[in-house]
Structure formats: C-alpha cells, structure tokens
Design an enzyme around this catalytic site. Structure first.
Site, PDB file in Angstrom:
ATOM      1  N   GLY A 140      14.328  -5.115  -7.583  1.00  0.00           N
ATOM      2  CA  GLY A 140      13.494  -5.663  -8.649  1.00  0.00           C
ATOM      3  C   GLY A 140      12.154  -6.168  -8.151  1.00  0.00           C
ATOM      4  N   GLY A 162       4.850   0.833  -5.763  1.00  0.00           N
ATOM      5  CA  GLY A 162       5.676   1.568  -4.787  1.00  0.00           C
ATOM      6  C   GLY A 162       6.974   2.016  -5.435  1.00  0.00           C
ATOM      7  CG  HIS A 163       9.877  -0.877  -6.583  1.00  0.00           C
ATOM      8  ND1 HIS A 163       9.183  -2.059  -6.506  1.00  0.00           N
ATOM      9  CD2 HIS A 163      10.908  -0.993  -5.707  1.00  0.00           C
ATOM     10  CE1 HIS A 163       9.767  -2.862  -5.626  1.00  0.00           C
ATOM     11  NE2 HIS A 163      10.811  -2.239  -5.118  1.00  0.00           N
ATOM     12  N   GLY A 173      12.024   4.631  -0.178  1.00  0.00           N
ATOM     13  CA  GLY A 173      10.658   4.579   0.320  1.00  0.00           C
ATOM     14  C   GLY A 173      10.590   4.660   1.835  1.00  0.00           C
ATOM     15  CE  LYS A 231       6.822  -2.651   2.662  1.00  0.00           C
ATOM     16  NZ  LYS A 231       8.111  -3.255   2.635  1.00  0.00           N
ATOM     17  CD  GLN A 270      16.498   0.221   2.595  1.00  0.00           C
ATOM     18  OE1 GLN A 270      16.838  -0.950   2.619  1.00  0.00           O
ATOM     19  NE2 GLN A 270      15.712   0.707   1.643  1.00  0.00           N
ATOM     20  CB  VAL A 304       2.689   3.085  -3.051  1.00  0.00           C
ATOM     21  CG1 VAL A 304       1.514   2.764  -3.971  1.00  0.00           C
ATOM     22  CG2 VAL A 304       3.395   4.359  -3.509  1.00  0.00           C
TER      23      VAL A 304
HETATM   24  P1  AMP Z   1      13.268  -3.034  -2.508  1.00  0.00           P
HETATM   25  O1  AMP Z   1      13.223  -3.390  -3.958  1.00  0.00           O
HETATM   26  O2  AMP Z   1      12.261  -3.749  -1.670  1.00  0.00           O
HETATM   27  O3  AMP Z   1      14.669  -3.037  -1.940  1.00  0.00           O
HETATM   28  O4  AMP Z   1      12.801  -1.509  -2.454  1.00  0.00           O
HETATM   29  C1  AMP Z   1      13.443  -0.531  -3.228  1.00  0.00           C
HETATM   30  C2  AMP Z   1      12.959   0.817  -2.780  1.00  0.00           C
HETATM   31  O5  AMP Z   1      11.556   0.912  -2.978  1.00  0.00           O
HETATM   32  C3  AMP Z   1      13.226   1.087  -1.298  1.00  0.00           C
HETATM   33  O6  AMP Z   1      13.638   2.436  -1.128  1.00  0.00           O
HETATM   34  C4  AMP Z   1      11.875   0.838  -0.688  1.00  0.00           C
HETATM   35  O7  AMP Z   1      11.659   1.552   0.515  1.00  0.00           O
HETATM   36  C5  AMP Z   1      10.955   1.345  -1.779  1.00  0.00           C
HETATM   37  N1  AMP Z   1       9.613   0.771  -1.635  1.00  0.00           N
HETATM   38  C6  AMP Z   1       9.306  -0.546  -1.524  1.00  0.00           C
HETATM   39  N2  AMP Z   1       7.982  -0.698  -1.342  1.00  0.00           N
HETATM   40  C7  AMP Z   1       7.439   0.552  -1.331  1.00  0.00           C
HETATM   41  C8  AMP Z   1       6.116   1.065  -1.167  1.00  0.00           C
HETATM   42  N3  AMP Z   1       5.074   0.267  -0.970  1.00  0.00           N
HETATM   43  N4  AMP Z   1       5.951   2.405  -1.207  1.00  0.00           N
HETATM   44  C9  AMP Z   1       7.001   3.235  -1.387  1.00  0.00           C
HETATM   45  N5  AMP Z   1       8.279   2.813  -1.545  1.00  0.00           N
HETATM   46  C10 AMP Z   1       8.491   1.492  -1.520  1.00  0.00           C
END
Ligand code: AMP
Length: 286
Positions: A29, A34-35, A145, A147, A151, A174
């Site tokens: 969330g 990026g998401h 991602g 990023k 993981q 992103v």
């Molecule tokens: P999180 O909500 O931080 O667990 O991220 C959920 C997904 O979004 C994961 O696969 C992250 O790698 C991806 N994600 C988070 N930030 C970015 C970003 N800046 N660019 C691309 N993917 C992202």
C-alpha cells in the site's frame, strides 16, 4: 473494481475469472507511480489484475518501522481502479495469519547478503507471505519491481526451486525527476532529508559510469561513490557491487553486476528513514 477482505470471498470471485489470465501485483500500500507501473503492466498483459495491499508484519525486523508504515487504503483503491485493476485484496493481519505461522519459506544463499544481513528474518517473512498470496490468488503472472532487486531474485529462486506455477515479471524502477527511486517511505523524509536523498542514485550512477569506462576493481569504484555520501544526514549501511543472481559482492567486474545501496537518512537512529536503491550494469568487453 471490487475491494475484497477475505480469502474465501477472493477465491469465489476469482473462480469466475480463471478461464482467462490473472495478473497479480503484491504491495504493502501507500501506492505511488512505481506501484502504478506494475499495475499498468499487468493490466496490459493479462485479462484481470489483482492488487494485494497488506502490510506484512513478519517481514519487519523493526516493530517501530511496521507501526510507522503509511496506510492509505482509500487513495490506494482509487489508484488501482484508475489503472484498471479488477480486484483489490486488502486482508487483515488475522485473515492472513489466523494462527501462529509454523510453516515458512527460506531461500538460501541469495538471502545471505545485503538486506538479508541488515534485516534478519526479512526475506523469510517476504518469501512466506508471497507464497501464501500465490496460493490464495493462483495468478498466471506476478509483477515485482527491480527497485527491490534482491527481493525479486529471492522470489524468482523460490518459484524455480519449489515449482510454483507462476511467471515472475520484473519491472524497471520508477524514479522522481531528480532520480530518487519512488518509495512509500519517501513521504516520511523531512524537506532537508528529501533534498539530499537523490545523492544515493547519484552515487550509483557514478559507480555505473566508472564500470562503463572500463574500471574493473570494485573497491576503487565503491570508494569514489561513497565520497559523494559524506553528508552527516546520510548513514550508508552498504554500497556493494554484486552478481545479479546471488547478490554476493564481486572481487572483479567481468560481467553484468548490480550496484546496490542502503542508507539511513536523518541523524536520529529512531527517526531515520531507511532507503534502498540499485542499478544493473553490464561492463563493456575489454
Ligand atoms: P512495496 O509496497 O514497497 O512492498 O512494493 C510493492 C512492489 O512495488 C514491489 O514489487 C516493489 O519492488 C515495487 N516497487 C516499489 N517501488 C517501486 C519503484 N519505484 N519502481 C518500480 N517498482 C517499485
């Protein structure tokens, strides 16, 4: 678009969609661009997209970090809808962990370094919850991602080694216009911390440019990159040049490498915000 809270309800709704492909985007969330890129990619490539929003307690080694993690379900759901998601799955902690978890997924080797070293138990929490979510959603494709490159490597290895029938798709990072990788944690930066945060990506880019120029010694490259990060508001946890599959530091650069950084911004231990970033670089042939 539907917002679903229970596994039972989700399975029921998905059963009507299983004759076409299902894409899955797991998130915690506080969604940002990026998401959105992950959701957009899934919507383009599959018939229905499920976005999960679940702040997973078992992957936080620091309870204060879990407590402070931003929770913005209403705006998150609106973003998912605007990018064409079919279902938002937003379960409670009790829904995902109705009883103390006794079965876990441990991925060896790739979890030994970087985040695995600095956040003990983190990847066990990640791999276990992602496996649980894969069993619940049973997607054809799942989007992660770059990023969070380590993981992504852990999930890829888990799926290969445990024969999980899902295709893992990596999506490029992103960034903000000044280069800072988008992250839900960025909203916790003070204006002063936000102003110096792009130095992390600048250090990665400097290291990448040295590799592109043909320098092969990781130590000299790391030293030069770290010289950009001497601001007292930045505390580097690691800056490493690694092999992209196992994320172990390399002694000599002679193929594709990932340059990865983790740093805390803010001078107070308790109030600091931990950011990570990375870039993939392929060294030119000699
Ligand atoms: P999180 O909500 O931080 O667990 O991220 C959920 C997904 O979004 C994961 O696969 C992250 O790698 C991806 N994600 C988070 N930030 C970015 C970003 N800046 N660019 C691309 N993917 C992202």
């Amino acid at each position: 678009m539907q917002i679903v809270r229970s596994t039972r309800d989700l399975r029921q709704r998905l059963s009507a969609l299983r004759n076409h492909s299902i894409g899955f985007v797991p998130t915690m969330g506080a969604l940002h661009a990026g998401h959105a890129r992950l959701i957009e990619t899934s919507v383009r490539e599959t018939a229905s997209t499920v976005v999960s929003i679940f702040v997973n307690p078992s992957q936080f080694n620091d309870p204060a970090d879990f407590a402070k993690y931003p929770r913005t379900l209403d705006t998150d759901a609106a973003l998912c809808e605007s990018f064409g998601a079919s279902i938002v799955f937003a379960p409670s902690v009790e829904e995902i962990y109705p009883q103390p978890q006794q079965a876990f997924v441990d991925v060896a080797r790739v979890t030994e370094h970087l985040e695995g070293k600095f956040r003990p138990g983190h990847f066990r929490g990640v791999a276990t919850v992602v496996m649980k979510l894969f069993q619940i959603v049973q997607p054809d494709r799942a989007y992660f991602g770059e990023k969070d490159a380590q993981q992504l490597a852990v999930i890829r290895r888990m799926v290969e080694d445990l024969n999980v029938p899902v295709e893992i798709i990596g999506v490029p990072t992103v960034r903000e216009p000044d280069g800072l990788a988008m992250s839900s944690r960025n909203q916790r930066l003070t204006p002063a911390e936000r102003a110096i945060a792009p130095l992390l990506y600048q250090a990665l880019q400097l290291a990448a440019s040295r590799i592109a120029q043909g320098i092969r010694d990781p130590e000299s490259i790391k030293q030069e990159a770290e010289s950009l990060l001497t601001d007292p508001g930045i505390r580097v946890e690691y800056l490493e040049i690694c092999d992209p599959d196992f994320m172990a530091s390399v002694n000599h650069i002679d193929g594709p490498v990932r340059i990865a950084i983790a740093a805390r911004l803010g001078s107070h231990e308790s109030g600091s915000v931990r950011l990570i970033d990375n870039v993939l670089v392929t060294a030119p042939r000699p």
